[in-house]
Design a protein around this motif. Structure first.
Motif, PDB file in Angstrom:
ATOM      1  N   GLN A   1       0.851  -1.178   0.000  1.00 39.68           N
ATOM      2  CA  GLN A   1       0.000   0.000   0.000  1.00 39.68           C
ATOM      3  C   GLN A   1       0.889   1.231   0.000  1.00 39.68           C
ATOM      4  O   GLN A   1       1.897   1.276   0.712  1.00 39.68           O
ATOM      5  N   PHE A   2       0.534   2.225  -0.814  1.00 43.36           N
ATOM      6  CA  PHE A   2       1.357   3.418  -0.950  1.00 43.36           C
ATOM      7  C   PHE A   2       0.451   4.639  -0.854  1.00 43.36           C
ATOM      8  O   PHE A   2      -0.420   4.850  -1.707  1.00 43.36           O
ATOM      9  N   ILE A   3       0.642   5.419   0.211  1.00 45.45           N
ATOM     10  CA  ILE A   3      -0.192   6.589   0.483  1.00 45.45           C
ATOM     11  C   ILE A   3       0.646   7.835   0.249  1.00 45.45           C
ATOM     12  O   ILE A   3       1.737   7.975   0.816  1.00 45.45           O
ATOM     13  N   THR A   4       0.168   8.753  -0.585  1.00 50.16           N
ATOM     14  CA  THR A   4       0.947   9.926  -0.972  1.00 50.16           C
ATOM     15  C   THR A   4       0.190  11.204  -0.630  1.00 50.16           C
ATOM     16  O   THR A   4      -1.038  11.232  -0.559  1.00 50.16           O
ATOM     17  N   VAL A   5       0.962  12.290  -0.433  1.00 47.27           N
ATOM     18  CA  VAL A   5       0.433  13.644  -0.333  1.00 47.27           C
ATOM     19  C   VAL A   5       1.313  14.541  -1.203  1.00 47.27           C
ATOM     20  O   VAL A   5       2.478  14.246  -1.437  1.00 47.27           O
ATOM     21  N   GLY A   6       0.721  15.609  -1.699  1.00 47.07           N
ATOM     22  CA  GLY A   6       1.458  16.540  -2.538  1.00 47.07           C
ATOM     23  C   GLY A   6       1.222  16.341  -4.016  1.00 47.07           C
ATOM     24  O   GLY A   6       1.642  17.181  -4.817  1.00 47.07           O
TER      25      GLY A   6
ATOM     26  N   VAL B   1     -16.350  -8.209 -14.278  1.00 46.32           N
ATOM     27  CA  VAL B   1     -16.356  -6.848 -13.737  1.00 46.32           C
ATOM     28  C   VAL B   1     -14.931  -6.503 -13.305  1.00 46.32           C
ATOM     29  O   VAL B   1     -14.186  -7.375 -12.838  1.00 46.32           O
ATOM     30  N   PRO B   2     -14.500  -5.244 -13.452  1.00 43.31           N
ATOM     31  CA  PRO B   2     -13.148  -4.868 -13.004  1.00 43.31           C
ATOM     32  C   PRO B   2     -13.054  -4.892 -11.488  1.00 43.31           C
ATOM     33  O   PRO B   2     -13.903  -4.328 -10.798  1.00 43.31           O
ATOM     34  N   LEU B   3     -12.020  -5.554 -10.984  1.00 40.84           N
ATOM     35  CA  LEU B   3     -11.831  -5.694  -9.539  1.00 40.84           C
ATOM     36  C   LEU B   3     -10.411  -5.343  -9.167  1.00 40.84           C
ATOM     37  O   LEU B   3      -9.472  -5.600  -9.926  1.00 40.84           O
ATOM     38  N   GLY B   4     -10.240  -4.748  -7.984  1.00 40.41           N
ATOM     39  CA  GLY B   4      -8.934  -4.368  -7.467  1.00 40.41           C
ATOM     40  C   GLY B   4      -8.472  -5.312  -6.377  1.00 40.41           C
ATOM     41  O   GLY B   4      -8.341  -6.517  -6.593  1.00 40.41           O
TER      42      GLY B   4
ATOM     43  N   PRO C   1      -5.565  -2.068  -0.224  1.00 40.86           N
ATOM     44  CA  PRO C   1      -5.666  -3.503   0.071  1.00 40.86           C
ATOM     45  C   PRO C   1      -6.355  -3.742   1.410  1.00 40.86           C
ATOM     46  O   PRO C   1      -6.390  -2.880   2.287  1.00 40.86           O
ATOM     47  N   PHE C   2      -6.890  -4.931   1.563  1.00 40.06           N
ATOM     48  CA  PHE C   2      -7.533  -5.303   2.809  1.00 40.06           C
ATOM     49  C   PHE C   2      -6.472  -5.523   3.890  1.00 40.06           C
ATOM     50  O   PHE C   2      -5.376  -6.010   3.616  1.00 40.06           O
TER      51      PHE C   2
END
Length: 596
Positions: free
Chosen positions: A102-107, A322-325, A352-353
């Motif tokens: 998982q990759f969380i970004t700001v900016g 159906v498109p799934l992530g 992600p879970f």
């Protein structure tokens, strides 16, 4: 006056005390300005340090006050970027294999994120921090020997500061900051501040995980209680399956939940229950052996995927419809008796879970397996009771009804000899005897059907035959056709109708392999209300609908007309062919099985 001023300056320049030693004179103006500037800078540093410490404390308080893990992680990244005045910030959450899950970004705006595409997988500098979880400061990212460059669409970055986030004894992830505003590199103070925030973030993440665990435990207990109520209410297995899918979706706050169950004696699976906006699109879908659900059913081990539609390990299944992530699969039952596979999936782009969510569904799946087992045992008991009633009815018909009818027929035949001189009466008595004989034959046929229907059911239903037929077509088509089955195909479709349907499907798949040159074939078989419908579509060049004289197509039409139905062949837009075969189901029909 000038002489007087000079004398005063000389006097001030060399003032002696009583012992004759000289004392230093006043500080020159330039020296005084330098001291004042230095003092002012020191005051500003103290004030700046105090303000930064207050900002750090505020950030720690803000981070520690949030118990929702997703919001907490984003707040951590934003606080880190604000504290060290960085233009860009990110938090890479590590998976079990040491890669970024998982990759969380700001900016960055959403357009930039979309142009970059998939988030980093842990190469280059990011991989270095994963392998060596220690703070890292760089003045120029590109000059480091581990640097691998940026993907297309990624904004340029130069200065870098990274630090690990540790939760108890395990590295949860890494904080990444780039491009300090003003063009200056990150300094030791920035690193100290980031390390302090990372330590506080570790504690906050641990608290948030414990909070998630407690919420999941509450949801699991509530779901178990709901399933227990459904079992005690005597609900049929179909309702229990739908309730199970709805419950898991509520527990995980996911977009789609499916429960696939085995069909027949082979490894084939069919989606028996689904919950979510796309539930109708995947309900009844057959899952080939190449799907992750089939692999979980074969191995009994759960699997996870960060992007199911793009996962190279999977082929077919609901992700092809159906498109799934992000998604994960868990078995329902143990390795000795797996009763199905649960799939929990989100739309593309969602995070992600968490491990807590997976563990929660795993635990609930054990309870669900027990519930399904109890429901199946109750259904078997009802089936045994039904079979017992059939045997009793068959025995009563044979021992009482048939014998009495037979005795009545013999009595009438004996009376027939006494009315030979009355032709009209003799004819009527003979007609009654013939009717009784025909009735006896009908009852005997009914008795035979009651006694042998359960044996026919064990030969395999229509669903199993459909799965076998589509699997066989894989060799001639070069790919696995998609199969969807809905309705009570095994119970509402008589054997004659099932035989016709299988013959039509065999001909349709053969035509698609020989003439269509297609890359996808979709098969749908459904028994809805009093209608049995088979639809076969492909994306190839298809068969010209005008060529209705082709013998195979004539047979398909005659099979439909024989059962009072219709057959339609049409072009699809933009390419391909649609074959639709529809027949009515007789009222009160029951299908002991389809002939192979």
């Amino acid at each position: 006056m000038l002489h007087h001023m000079a004398s005063r300056e000389d006097e001030n320049a060399a003032v002696s005390d009583r012992s004759g030693a000289q004392r230093p004179g006043p500080v020159p103006p330039l020296r005084m300005d330098a001291l004042l500037s230095e003092l002012q800078e020191h005051v500003e540093r103290v004030r700046g340090g105090r303000d930064r410490m207050q900002t750090l404390l505020d950030a720690v308080m803000a981070v520690g006050s949030d118990l929702d893990l997703e919001d907490l992680l984003r707040r951590i990244v934003q606080s880190a970027a604000d504290l060290v005045d960085a233009e860009y910030g990110a938090l890479g959450v590590l998976g079990e294999e040491g890669t970024i899950r998982q990759f969380i970004t700001v900016g960055m705006d959403q357009g930039t994120i979309a142009r970059i595409g998939h988030y980093p997988e842990g190469q280059g500098i990011l991989g270095l921090l994963i392998r060596e979880p220690h703070p890292l400061r760089l003045e120029d990212l590109g000059e480091h020997p581990e640097a691998v460059g940026f993907p297309p669409g990624h904004p340029p970055m130069r200065t870098f500061l990274g630090a690990p986030v540790q939760v108890r004894d395990k590295i949860f992830g890494n904080l990444y900051l780039t491009d300090k505003r003003g063009g200056t590199p990150f300094d030791a103070d920035d690193e100290a501040v980031l390390r302090s925030l990372a330590a506080a973030a570790g504690v906050a993440i641990d608290n948030a995980r414990l909070y998630d665990d407690s919420r999941h435990r509450e949801r699991r207990l509530a779901a178990g209680a709901e399933m227990t109520r459904a079992l005690l209410s005597g609900a049929p297995p179909e309702e229990i399956l739908r309730s199970l899918a709805d419950t898991v979706r509520e527990m995980t706050d996911s977009d789609l939940v499916t429960l696939a169950r085995p069909v027949g004696e082979g490894d084939g699976l069919v989606v028996e229950a689904a919950a979510g906006a796309a539930a109708d699109q995947v309900l009844g879908l057959a899952l080939p052996a190449t799907t992750l659900a089939a692999k979980v059913y074969a191995t009994g081990k759960p699997l996870t995927s960060d992007s199911l539609s793009d996962d190279p390990r999977a082929s077919g299944g609901s992700a092809s419809v159906v498109p799934l992530g992000p998604a994960f699969f868990v078995p329902v039952g143990d390795s000795e008796a797996i009763r199905g596979v649960l799939q929990v999936a989100d739309a593309p782009g969602r995070p992600p879970f968490t491990d807590a969510a997976v563990d929660m569904v795993l635990t609930f799946a054990d309870q669900a397996a027990l519930a399904l087992q109890l429901a199946e045992h109750r259904r078997d008991a009802e089936q045994l009771a039904l079979l017992g009633d059939r045997d009793r009815i068959a025995r009563d018909l044979h021992d009482q009804v048939i014998q009495r009818l037979f005795a009545d027929a013999l009595t009438l035949q004996a009376a027939l000899g006494r009315v030979r001189d009355q032709p009209a009466a003799a004819e009527r008595i003979q007609q009654v005897v013939d009717d009784l004989d025909a009735t006896i034959k009908i009852i005997r046929s009914t008795v035979f059907g009651l006694q042998h229907r359960d044996r026919q059911q064990r030969t395999g239903g229509l669903r199993a035959h459909l799965l076998t037929l589509t699997d066989e077509a894989t060799r001639t088509l070069g790919f696995a056709p998609s199969l969807r089955m809905t309705g009570l195909l095994d119970t509402d479709v008589p054997a004659t109708h099932a035989d016709h349907l299988l013959a039509v499907l065999r001909e349709a798949l053969s035509n698609a392999a020989r003439h269509a040159r297609a890359t996808t074939v979709e098969v749908t078989a459904e028994a809805v209300g009093r209608t049995l419908r088979l639809t076969v579509t492909d994306n190839g060049r298809g068969i010209d609908p005008a060529t209705t004289r082709r013998s195979g197509l004539a047979n398909l039409r005659s099979r439909a007309e024989e059962l009072g139905g219709m057959f339609r062949l049409a072009r699809r837009d933009p390419t391909g062919t649609l074959l639709e075969w529809t027949v009515p189901l007789p009222v009160g029909s029951a299908a002991p099985g389809a002939a192979g």
